[in-house]
Write an enzyme that holds these catalytic residues in place. Structure first.
Site, PDB file in Angstrom:
ATOM      1  N   HIS A 178       7.391  -3.618  -3.013  1.00  0.00           N
ATOM      2  CA  HIS A 178       5.946  -3.580  -2.802  1.00  0.00           C
ATOM      3  C   HIS A 178       5.272  -3.896  -4.128  1.00  0.00           C
ATOM      4  O   HIS A 178       5.759  -3.479  -5.182  1.00  0.00           O
ATOM      5  CB  HIS A 178       5.496  -2.190  -2.348  1.00  0.00           C
ATOM      6  CG  HIS A 178       4.009  -2.018  -2.395  1.00  0.00           C
ATOM      7  ND1 HIS A 178       3.185  -2.415  -1.366  1.00  0.00           N
ATOM      8  CD2 HIS A 178       3.184  -1.550  -3.372  1.00  0.00           C
ATOM      9  CE1 HIS A 178       1.925  -2.178  -1.709  1.00  0.00           C
ATOM     10  NE2 HIS A 178       1.900  -1.661  -2.924  1.00  0.00           N
TER      11      HIS A 178
ATOM     12  N   TYR B 130       0.179   3.430   2.987  1.00  0.00           N
ATOM     13  CA  TYR B 130       0.037   2.361   3.973  1.00  0.00           C
ATOM     14  C   TYR B 130      -1.152   2.594   4.923  1.00  0.00           C
ATOM     15  O   TYR B 130      -1.160   2.078   6.048  1.00  0.00           O
ATOM     16  CB  TYR B 130       1.336   2.187   4.751  1.00  0.00           C
ATOM     17  CG  TYR B 130       2.390   1.398   3.990  1.00  0.00           C
ATOM     18  CD1 TYR B 130       2.090   0.153   3.417  1.00  0.00           C
ATOM     19  CD2 TYR B 130       3.695   1.873   3.857  1.00  0.00           C
ATOM     20  CE1 TYR B 130       3.046  -0.578   2.725  1.00  0.00           C
ATOM     21  CE2 TYR B 130       4.666   1.140   3.167  1.00  0.00           C
ATOM     22  CZ  TYR B 130       4.332  -0.085   2.606  1.00  0.00           C
ATOM     23  OH  TYR B 130       5.290  -0.822   1.927  1.00  0.00           O
TER      24      TYR B 130
ATOM     25  N   ASN C 258      11.868  -6.161   3.237  1.00  0.00           N
ATOM     26  CA  ASN C 258      11.497  -7.159   2.228  1.00  0.00           C
ATOM     27  C   ASN C 258      11.499  -6.621   0.798  1.00  0.00           C
ATOM     28  O   ASN C 258      10.875  -7.175  -0.094  1.00  0.00           O
ATOM     29  CB  ASN C 258      10.174  -7.845   2.603  1.00  0.00           C
ATOM     30  CG  ASN C 258       9.008  -6.892   2.611  1.00  0.00           C
ATOM     31  OD1 ASN C 258       9.164  -5.706   2.343  1.00  0.00           O
ATOM     32  ND2 ASN C 258       7.820  -7.411   2.904  1.00  0.00           N
TER      33      ASN C 258
ATOM     34  N   LYS D 160      11.806  -0.690  -2.737  1.00  0.00           N
ATOM     35  CA  LYS D 160      11.805   0.025  -1.468  1.00  0.00           C
ATOM     36  C   LYS D 160      13.231   0.438  -1.064  1.00  0.00           C
ATOM     37  O   LYS D 160      14.214   0.045  -1.697  1.00  0.00           O
ATOM     38  CB  LYS D 160      11.107  -0.841  -0.406  1.00  0.00           C
ATOM     39  CG  LYS D 160       9.622  -1.108  -0.796  1.00  0.00           C
ATOM     40  CD  LYS D 160       8.725  -1.501   0.360  1.00  0.00           C
ATOM     41  CE  LYS D 160       8.945  -2.872   0.873  1.00  0.00           C
ATOM     42  NZ  LYS D 160       7.806  -3.390   1.697  1.00  0.00           N
TER      43      LYS D 160
END
Ligand code: DAT
Ligand code: MG
Length: 150
Positions: free
Chosen positions: A115, A49, A112, A9
């Site tokens: 994915h 998403y 984070n 990401k």
């Protein structure tokens, strides 16, 4: 054999961690099937998403994933979906296992780093969303018989 979608990401791309993520997946024994460096547009972000639409963090998530390029990849191997999720670690970096990417490089759920598809059905949908069939390379490594037992 399973295939799964991986995204490095925007935060991880900006931090120079594309190679780190690829190295860990290669070291695990997974086999690369496809890769594309992509500036994600809003339409692709919303499709990827879609399951999170309406949640409080949705707008921030779309802004995050479109904020810089991502490295999109497909990896395969026996149990690839669970193996890659484990290598990435739990969604919240502070709950991710030591040694996982989210533990080793992350602090917050909104940054984070990666994915990974979470089930066979989403893996198939996500691979089809991010890649055309002719971009998926079927190949064999000489080492496979020492890593895969089937
Ligand atoms: P994962 O990426 O581990 O599959 P998810 O599918 O539940 O996690 O959520 C997708 C992403 O949305 C996640 O990587 C980070 C963001 N996210 C999830 N829950 C969040 C929350 N409570 N607050 C902020 N961002 C969140
Ligand atoms: Mg998810």
């Amino acid at each position: 054999m399973e295939r799964t979608l991986v995204l490095v990401k925007p935060d991880a791309v900006q931090r120079g961690l594309i190679g780190e993520v690829i190295a860990r997946l290669e070291r695990r024994g997974l086999r690369l099937v496809a890769a594309r460096f992509v500036q994600v547009d809003r339409k692709l972000a919303e499709r990827h998403y879609a399951v999170h639409k309406g949640k409080p963090f949705y707008d921030g998530l779309i802004a995050y994933i479109t904020s810089a390029p991502v490295m999109a990849m497909v990896w395969e191997g026996p149990n690839a979906i669970a193996a890659v999720r484990q290598t990435m670690g739990s969604t919240r970096p502070t709950e991710a296992a030591p040694g996982s990417i989210r533990h080793d490089f992350g602090l917050t759920v909104g940054r984070n780093l990666t994915h990974a598809s979470d089930s066979p059905q989403t893996a198939q949908e996500e691979v089809n969303l991010w890649f055309k069939p002719d971009e998926l390379i079927t190949w064999e490594r000489d080492l496979d018989r020492w890593i895969f037992d089937a």
